[in-house]
Design an enzyme around this catalytic site. Structure first.
Site, PDB file in Angstrom:
ATOM      1  N   CYS A   1      53.142  40.078  30.401  1.00 13.72           N
ATOM      2  CA  CYS A   1      53.261  41.202  31.337  1.00 13.72           C
ATOM      3  C   CYS A   1      51.938  41.364  32.086  1.00 13.72           C
ATOM      4  CB  CYS A   1      53.582  42.490  30.560  1.00 13.72           C
ATOM      5  SG  CYS A   1      52.193  43.076  29.555  1.00 13.72           S
TER       6      CYS A   1
ATOM      7  N   GLU B   1      49.946  39.290  22.663  1.00 11.42           N
ATOM      8  CA  GLU B   1      48.755  38.676  23.247  1.00 11.42           C
ATOM      9  C   GLU B   1      47.501  39.511  22.993  1.00 11.42           C
ATOM     10  OE1 GLU B   1      52.111  37.971  26.362  1.00 11.42           O
ATOM     11  OE2 GLU B   1      51.637  39.414  24.781  1.00 11.42           O
TER      12      GLU B   1
ATOM     13  N   CYS C   1      48.890  42.077  29.673  1.00 10.76           N
ATOM     14  CA  CYS C   1      48.467  40.916  28.898  1.00 10.76           C
ATOM     15  C   CYS C   1      47.887  39.822  29.789  1.00 10.76           C
ATOM     16  CB  CYS C   1      49.631  40.391  28.069  1.00 10.76           C
ATOM     17  SG  CYS C   1      50.131  41.582  26.794  1.00 10.76           S
TER      18      CYS C   1
ATOM     19  N   HIS D   1      50.884  44.610  22.050  1.00 13.71           N
ATOM     20  CA  HIS D   1      51.590  43.399  22.463  1.00 13.71           C
ATOM     21  C   HIS D   1      51.022  42.213  21.687  1.00 13.71           C
ATOM     22  CE1 HIS D   1      53.295  44.731  26.608  1.00 13.71           C
ATOM     23  NE2 HIS D   1      53.191  45.767  25.793  1.00 13.71           N
TER      24      HIS D   1
END
Length: 174
Positions: free
Chosen positions: A87, A59, A90, A57
């Site tokens: 999410c 992040e 993260c 992801h």
């Protein structure tokens, strides 16, 4: 209003550049930058499909890079800018990294854990909470995602239609 973008807008535009890199790969366009002392020290964009890795992801990538620059897992004094609400994974990583400020573009009502479904960033039960700013360049961040999904639906429809028209070689004349 002077027309001069705020610091938050300046860095969110950098996160949007990262999101566009993801889109160019056919990934959901989510981008992130981490800023320390006025400098970007971590950048990331969604690469889950490209890298075949759930952890890729925006992040997480930015946190990993920023930690290398700082030389510590604690990112105290940093601000994280992300185009879409994080999410649960993260948001948890942000809390674990002790990032004090998070600036978000648009909310994610289906999977967001910074205010939509849950709010892991501001839970008083944790030993660290973030100051959260929402809606920075919200329209631009949202539009990048909308454009991506409109294009994805068109591509999927075209692929399905092409799959239906493929002639059966056994029925070919000759």
């Amino acid at each position: 209003m002077t027309g001069i973008p705020s610091i938050q807008e300046k860095y969110m535009k950098e996160a949007l550049k990262q999101a566009k890199k993801a889109a160019a790969l056919g990934e959901v366009p989510i981008g992130c930058v981490i800023v320390y002392d006025g400098k970007i020290i971590g950048r990331g964009y969604n690469r889950r499909n490209t890298d075949k890795n759930t952890l890729c992801h925006a992040e997480i990538t930015a946190i990993r890079k920023a930690s290398k620059v700082i030389g510590d897992w604690r990112l105290e004094g940093c601000t994280l800018y992300v185009t879409l609400e994080p999410c649960q994974m993260c948001a948890g990583a942000i809390v674990q990294a002790r990032i004090p400020e998070v600036v978000m573009g648009c909310m994610n009502p289906k999977a967001g854990c910074a205010g939509s479904i849950l709010n892991l960033l501001e839970m008083p039960q944790f030993n660290h909470q973030c100051i959260v700013y929402r809606g920075i360049l919200e329209e631009e961040c949202s539009q990048v995602l909308k454009d991506f999904f409109v294009d994805l639906r068109k591509r999927n429809k075209t692929e399905k239609e092409q799959a239906r028209v493929v002639p059966n070689p056994e029925c070919a004349e000759g």
